[in-house]
Design a protein around this motif. Structure first.
Motif, mmCIF file in Angstrom:
data_model
loop_
_atom_site.group_PDB
_atom_site.id
_atom_site.type_symbol
_atom_site.label_atom_id
_atom_site.label_comp_id
_atom_site.label_asym_id
_atom_site.label_seq_id
_atom_site.Cartn_x
_atom_site.Cartn_y
_atom_site.Cartn_z
ATOM 1 N N ASP A 114 -4.358 2.589 2.993
ATOM 2 C CA ASP A 114 -5.255 2.058 1.972
ATOM 3 C C ASP A 114 -5.766 3.203 1.108
ATOM 4 N N LYS B 228 -10.398 1.520 -1.914
ATOM 5 C CA LYS B 228 -10.344 0.271 -1.139
ATOM 6 C C LYS B 228 -11.151 0.414 0.155
ATOM 7 N N ARG C 269 -14.573 -1.504 1.214
ATOM 8 C CA ARG C 269 -14.611 -2.210 2.505
ATOM 9 C C ARG C 269 -15.868 -1.848 3.297
ATOM 10 N N ASN D 119 0.823 -1.215 0.000
ATOM 11 C CA ASN D 119 0.000 0.000 0.000
ATOM 12 C C ASN D 119 0.855 1.263 0.000
#
Length: 170
Positions: free
Chosen positions: A132, A136, A140, A18
Motif C-alpha cells: 500500500d 493509503k 487508514r 498495488n
C-alpha cells in the motif's frame, strides 16, 4: 473455485493493483491466481486460504512487474519500496537457500512482528506485504504521512537490528 473467487477476488485485485497500477495486468494476475490455486491445492491444503491466494497473487504480480520493467528505468512506487528494504533484502538474499536459514529468518520475522504494536504491525504489513502507498496507510490510520514514514523507519531499524544480532549482517 467459484466460491473462492467470489470471496477473495477484491482482495487479490487490490494486492495486484498495488504492485502493478494497471487494471488489465491486475485482472490477469487475479485470473492467474485462480489457475495456480486450482493446481496447487490438491497436494497442499492451505491452513489460511486468504493468505494462500494473496501470496499467489502477490508473487504473480511481482513477476509480471519485473518482466514488464526489465531493462527499463522507471520512477515508480515499487522502486521506492525496494529502496526502503534494500539493506534488509541484501542480508536475507545471501543465504536464504538453505532450509535452516529460511526457518531462522521466518522465526526472526515472527518475533519481530510480535514485538510491534497492533497498529505498527498493520502499517508494516500493509506497506511491505500488500504494498500500500504511504498515503493509503496514513488514511487508514487517520494520521499524517510523515508519522507513517517514521513508524516504518523505526520498524525497519528494529528488524535490521534483529537480523544483525542473528548474524545476517554484512
Amino acid at each position: 473455485m467459484a466460491e473462492t473467487k467470489n470471496k477473495y477476488e477484491n482482495m487479490c485485485y487490490s494486492v495486484a493493483h498495488n504492485i502493478l497500477y494497471n487494471r488489465e495486468d491486475s485482472e490477469e494476475c487475479v485470473n492467474d491466481t485462480w489457475f495456480f490455486t486450482w493446481n496447487s491445492i490438491p497436494p497442499k491444503r492451505p491452513s489460511i486460504l486468504a493468505s494462500f491466494v494473496s501470496k499467489i497473487t502477490r508473487n504473480t504480480a511481482i513477476g509480471r512487474y519485473r518482466k514488464k520493467n526489465a531493462q527499463k528505468r522507471t520512477d515508480s512506487h515499487m522502486e521506492d519500496i525496494a529502496g526502503e528494504v534494500e539493506k534488509i533484502g541484501n542480508i536475507i538474499a545471501s543465504d536464504i537457500e538453505t532450509y535452516l536459514r529460511k526457518k531462522e529468518i521466518i522465526d526472526i520475522f515472527d518475533a519481530f512482528l510480535g514485538t510491534l504494536s497492533e497498529r505498527d504491525r498493520d502499517i508494516f504489513v500493509r506497506r511491505y506485504w500488500y504494498m500500500d502507498s504511504i498515503k493509503k496507510i496514513a488514511d487508514r490510520h487517520n494520521c499524517g504521512e510523515s508519522r507513517i514514514k517514521s513508524i516504518l523507519a523505526r520498524s525497519r531499524k528494529k528488524l535490521y537490528y534483529l537480523l544483525t544480532e542473528a548474524g545476517y549482517a554484512e
